[in-house]
Design a protein around this motif. Structure first.
Motif, short mmCIF file in Angstrom:
data_model
loop_
_atom_site.label_atom_id
_atom_site.label_comp_id
_atom_site.label_asym_id
_atom_site.label_seq_id
_atom_site.Cartn_x
_atom_site.Cartn_y
_atom_site.Cartn_z
N ALA A 54 0.43 -1.44 -0.08
CA ALA A 54 0.35 0.15 -0.60
C ALA A 54 0.73 0.68 -0.11
CB ALA A 54 -0.74 -0.11 0.92
N ASP A 55 1.96 1.07 0.71
CA ASP A 55 2.79 2.69 1.08
C ASP A 55 3.38 2.24 -1.18
OD1 ASP A 55 4.32 4.49 2.49
OD2 ASP A 55 6.29 2.80 2.01
N ARG A 56 4.16 1.62 -0.97
CA ARG A 56 4.91 1.50 -2.70
C ARG A 56 3.88 2.40 -3.57
NH1 ARG A 56 5.89 -3.54 -3.28
NH2 ARG A 56 3.54 -3.23 -4.67
N ALA A 57 2.77 1.85 -3.71
CA ALA A 57 1.14 2.06 -4.66
C ALA A 57 1.12 3.32 -3.90
CB ALA A 57 0.18 1.02 -4.17
N TRP A 58 0.65 3.77 -3.57
CA TRP A 58 0.52 5.44 -2.28
C TRP A 58 1.50 6.28 -3.42
CZ3 TRP A 58 2.23 9.44 1.00
CH2 TRP A 58 1.59 10.04 1.22
N ARG A 59 2.50 6.10 -3.42
CA ARG A 59 3.00 6.96 -4.08
C ARG A 59 3.58 6.95 -5.67
NH1 ARG A 59 7.32 7.63 -0.97
NH2 ARG A 59 7.16 6.01 1.15
N THR A 60 3.10 6.10 -6.15
CA THR A 60 1.49 6.21 -7.96
C THR A 60 1.09 6.54 -7.72
OG1 THR A 60 1.83 3.23 -7.81
CG2 THR A 60 3.95 5.31 -8.21
N TRP A 61 -0.27 6.44 -7.18
CA TRP A 61 -1.85 6.78 -7.31
C TRP A 61 -2.31 8.05 -7.04
CZ3 TRP A 61 -5.67 4.31 -9.43
CH2 TRP A 61 -7.24 4.37 -8.84
N ARG A 62 -1.56 8.64 -6.22
CA ARG A 62 -1.50 10.23 -5.83
C ARG A 62 -1.39 10.39 -6.12
NH1 ARG A 62 3.15 12.31 -1.33
NH2 ARG A 62 1.68 13.63 -1.68
N ALA A 63 -0.24 10.51 -7.41
CA ALA A 63 0.45 10.96 -8.77
C ALA A 63 -0.54 11.21 -10.23
CB ALA A 63 1.76 10.56 -8.93
N MET A 157 -21.24 -4.69 1.53
CA MET A 157 -21.09 -3.63 0.90
C MET A 157 -20.56 -2.43 0.96
SD MET A 157 -21.51 -6.64 -2.94
CE MET A 157 -20.74 -5.89 -3.55
N MET A 158 -21.95 -2.35 1.23
CA MET A 158 -22.08 -0.56 1.45
C MET A 158 -20.98 -0.17 2.46
SD MET A 158 -23.97 1.93 0.94
CE MET A 158 -25.54 1.96 0.28
N ILE A 159 -20.62 0.04 3.51
CA ILE A 159 -19.54 0.48 4.82
C ILE A 159 -19.03 0.12 3.91
CG2 ILE A 159 -18.77 -0.19 6.52
CD1 ILE A 159 -21.92 -0.61 7.71
N PRO A 160 -17.88 -0.51 3.34
CA PRO A 160 -16.35 -1.19 2.73
C PRO A 160 -16.73 -0.13 1.82
CG PRO A 160 -17.19 -3.15 3.53
CD PRO A 160 -18.44 -2.27 3.58
N ALA A 161 -17.59 -0.23 1.18
CA ALA A 161 -18.00 0.72 -0.90
C ALA A 161 -17.52 2.21 -0.04
CB ALA A 161 -18.37 0.64 -1.35
N ARG A 162 -18.01 2.55 0.85
CA ARG A 162 -17.78 4.22 1.31
C ARG A 162 -16.79 4.23 1.96
NH1 ARG A 162 -22.63 3.98 5.39
NH2 ARG A 162 -24.65 4.30 4.63
N LYS A 163 -15.15 3.25 2.96
CA LYS A 163 -14.34 3.71 3.02
C LYS A 163 -13.11 3.54 2.00
CE LYS A 163 -16.00 1.66 7.48
NZ LYS A 163 -15.89 3.62 8.35
N ILE A 164 -13.60 2.45 1.12
CA ILE A 164 -12.78 1.71 0.10
C ILE A 164 -12.51 3.61 -1.35
CG2 ILE A 164 -12.47 0.59 -1.85
CD1 ILE A 164 -12.82 -1.93 -0.08
N ALA A 165 -14.05 3.97 -1.90
CA ALA A 165 -14.14 4.32 -2.97
C ALA A 165 -13.71 5.95 -2.65
CB ALA A 165 -15.57 4.61 -3.22
N ALA A 166 -14.41 5.95 -1.38
CA ALA A 166 -13.82 7.65 -1.04
C ALA A 166 -12.28 7.90 -0.97
CB ALA A 166 -14.15 8.03 0.55
N SER A 167 -11.31 6.98 -0.19
CA SER A 167 -10.03 6.93 -0.08
C SER A 167 -9.47 6.88 -1.23
CB SER A 167 -9.39 5.96 1.12
OG SER A 167 -9.99 4.60 0.30
N LEU A 168 -9.94 6.13 -1.80
CA LEU A 168 -9.44 6.02 -3.57
C LEU A 168 -9.01 7.28 -4.81
CD1 LEU A 168 -8.87 3.04 -2.88
CD2 LEU A 168 -9.17 2.31 -4.87
N ALA A 169 -10.58 7.46 -4.46
CA ALA A 169 -10.49 8.60 -4.64
C ALA A 169 -10.43 10.00 -4.67
CB ALA A 169 -12.47 9.20 -4.81
N ALA A 170 -9.50 10.02 -3.15
CA ALA A 170 -8.49 10.95 -2.67
C ALA A 170 -7.55 10.95 -3.25
CB ALA A 170 -9.15 11.52 -0.91
N GLY A 171 -6.71 10.01 -3.31
CA GLY A 171 -5.64 9.39 -4.32
C GLY A 171 -4.55 8.36 -3.28
N CYS A 172 -5.37 8.25 -2.21
CA CYS A 172 -5.30 7.69 -0.98
C CYS A 172 -5.23 5.71 -1.22
CB CYS A 172 -5.77 7.35 0.19
SG CYS A 172 -5.92 8.78 1.45
N THR A 173 -4.04 5.19 -0.51
CA THR A 173 -4.48 4.13 -1.26
C THR A 173 -4.72 2.93 0.17
OG1 THR A 173 -2.50 3.25 -0.19
CG2 THR A 173 -2.28 3.23 -2.58
#
Length: 481
Positions: A54-63, A157-173
């Motif tokens: 996750a740390d390695r991927a963040w450096r590219t996903w955020r960009a 599904m709904m509760i994980p979706a909120r956390k996963i989708a929002a964090s990924l949209a923001a550029g987090c892993t």
């Protein structure tokens, strides 16, 4: 094991990992009590692999561009929609909600991904007018980093979706540990994202002993943000672990939602609406309406109509299309319901309907309506999290508001009234994170979801849900010397 139920695995660094010598636990079908499959637990080595990935991927996903992140999330939403029929059956099988409710949850999860795909393009900063010529003052909104997320079993599904989708949209892993009792729903979200082209390491899904996994992930310096949905006692532990590392946290905890029914509405219609809302997902909903305070002149009519509506529910196997209420999630939930009902009746409460386990395989408990409860009944202060409805009378508005605010919970509250002035007063005075007026429907992809007091802090959903994964950076730029 039903053929529709998928193989249970871990998802780490873009790879699906099975048991392969790992410890595991059995997942059960709450409608039958039978085994569905074995779920592998992540080892500490697996958790470290997820962290480094996750740390390695963040450096590219955020960009990556907002447009690219948006496209991946939107494609995942399309895949979830196309698979809704199959995934709904999977969800009903492992969690126990009816097929209709399960399909709605899948489609609602897809909507969350669609909303976050749009919101990824709107994470604006701003320019502050400078005080000096030639200066520029910028406010940037940037992803916080690696997120550790923890979710419960009631909305797999709904509760994980909120956390996963929002964090990924923001550029987090994101590293998510869902409930071990309902693992398939999150794995299918991961599959949709994987198939949509999500880069390796941006999402990792792990399972294990909850206390061990949470401590290991939160203690890691690679994790920059914690988000948890679950009970108040566990939430306090999570908050403490995050505070030890000075990490921001979002907590969506328990509730014991009051419903105020005033005598200026049709008591029978309100009762039918309340029964529908109360027994959704067998009452296993954090925002479930539970304490029904009814103005005295409408009290008897409401109790009778509510009990009649509850008794008419078709309780059965979650995958049977004719069922309108499925089982509870586990045997321990059945035992908890019986304990609360027995205590209330022993204290002097009256049963309008239900009150006991249903004599069949699986974890079924009858829709139950209790009234004339004494203050000493435990269920008035302990969140039942099941198909128990508590009906009590009140005489005036102030008394009703005081009763609504009496508990330390403050996640959701509801009221039925046609008085415009009263609606304003309730909006101001009821201590809650969410208030429904003449409706029991609160959650939406585009609206904030969160509580106050012991029900936690922070919001999910809407723009607030994505902003929770951003940090603010101020940049002051002066002319070169």
């Amino acid at each position: 094991m039903p053929s529709l139920y998928p193989e249970l695995q871990l998802y780490i660094d873009g790879e699906w990992l099975g048991a392969q010598g790992r410890p595991s636990e059995t997942v059960f079908n709450p409608s039958t009590g039978g085994a569905l499959g074995d779920l592998p637990h992540a080892t500490f080595g697996d958790l470290d692999h997820a962290l480094s990935s996750a740390d390695r991927a963040w450096r590219t996903w955020r960009a990556t561009t907002a447009a690219h992140r948006s496209g991946v999330l939107r494609q995942a939403a399309m895949l979830l929609r196309s698979r809704a029929e199959t995934l709904g059956a999977v969800l009903a099988t492992e969690q126990g909600k009816t097929l209709m409710e399960a399909r709605q949850e899948v489609l609602g999860s897809a909507e969350v991904f669609e909303w976050c795909a749009d919101e990824a393009r709107r994470l604006y900063g701003r320019v502050i007018p400078s005080r000096e010529p030639g200066w520029r003052q910028l406010v940037l909104r940037q992803p916080v980093g690696v997120v550790a997320a923890f979710t419960p079993w009631n909305f797999p599904m709904m509760i994980p979706a909120r956390k996963i989708a929002a964090s990924l949209a923001a550029g987090c892993t994101c590293i998510i540990k869902p409930s071990e009792e309902t693992p398939a729903g999150v794995l299918e979200i991961a599959r949709a994202l994987h198939d949509a082209g999500l880069p390796r390491g941006v999402l990792n899904v792990v399972f294990g002993v909850p206390a061990e996994v949470s401590r290991h992930l939160i203690a890691s310096p690679l994790v920059r943000k914690v988000t948890f949905t679950g009970s108040v006692p566990v939430g306090r532990v999570i908050a403490s672990l995050a505070a030890e590392q000075a990490k921001p946290a979002t907590l969506e905890l328990g509730g014991h939602a009051p419903v105020l029914i005033f005598d200026d509405v049709d008591a029978e219609r309100a009762a039918r609406a309340c029964a529908t809302g109360k027994f959704r997902n067998a009452g296993q909903v954090c925002t479930s309406p539970t304490r029904f305070y009814v103005q005295r002149s409408a009290y008897a009519t409401f109790v009778e109509s509510f009990a009649r509506a509850a008794s008419s529910l078709a309780v059965g196997d979650a995958t049977d299309g004719g069922s309108t209420m499925g089982p509870l999630a586990s045997a321990r939930r059945v035992a908890a319901m019986q304990s609360l009902v027995d205590d209330a009746v022993a204290s002097g409460a009256r049963l309008a309907c239900g009150g006991s386990r249903l004599p069949r395989d699986g974890f079924f408990f009858a829709p139950t309506v209790l009234h004339e409860l004494p203050p000493s009944a435990r269920v008035l202060s302990e969140e039942p999290f099941g198909p128990l409805a508590l009906v009590l009378p009140f005489d005036d508005e102030d008394e009703a508001i005081d009763a609504a605010n009496a508990l330390p919970y403050g996640l959701a509250a509801y009221a039925f009234t046609n008085d415009a002035g009263r609606i304003v007063r309730l909006s101001e005075r009821v201590e809650t994170g969410m208030l429904g007026i003449n409706t029991l429907i609160l959650a939406g992809a585009d609206t904030p979801f969160g509580g106050v007091k012991d029900s936690g802090y922070g919001s999910e959903g809407g723009m607030e849900g994505v902003e929770a994964y951003l940090v603010t950076k101020y940049v002051a730029q002066a002319p070169a010397p």
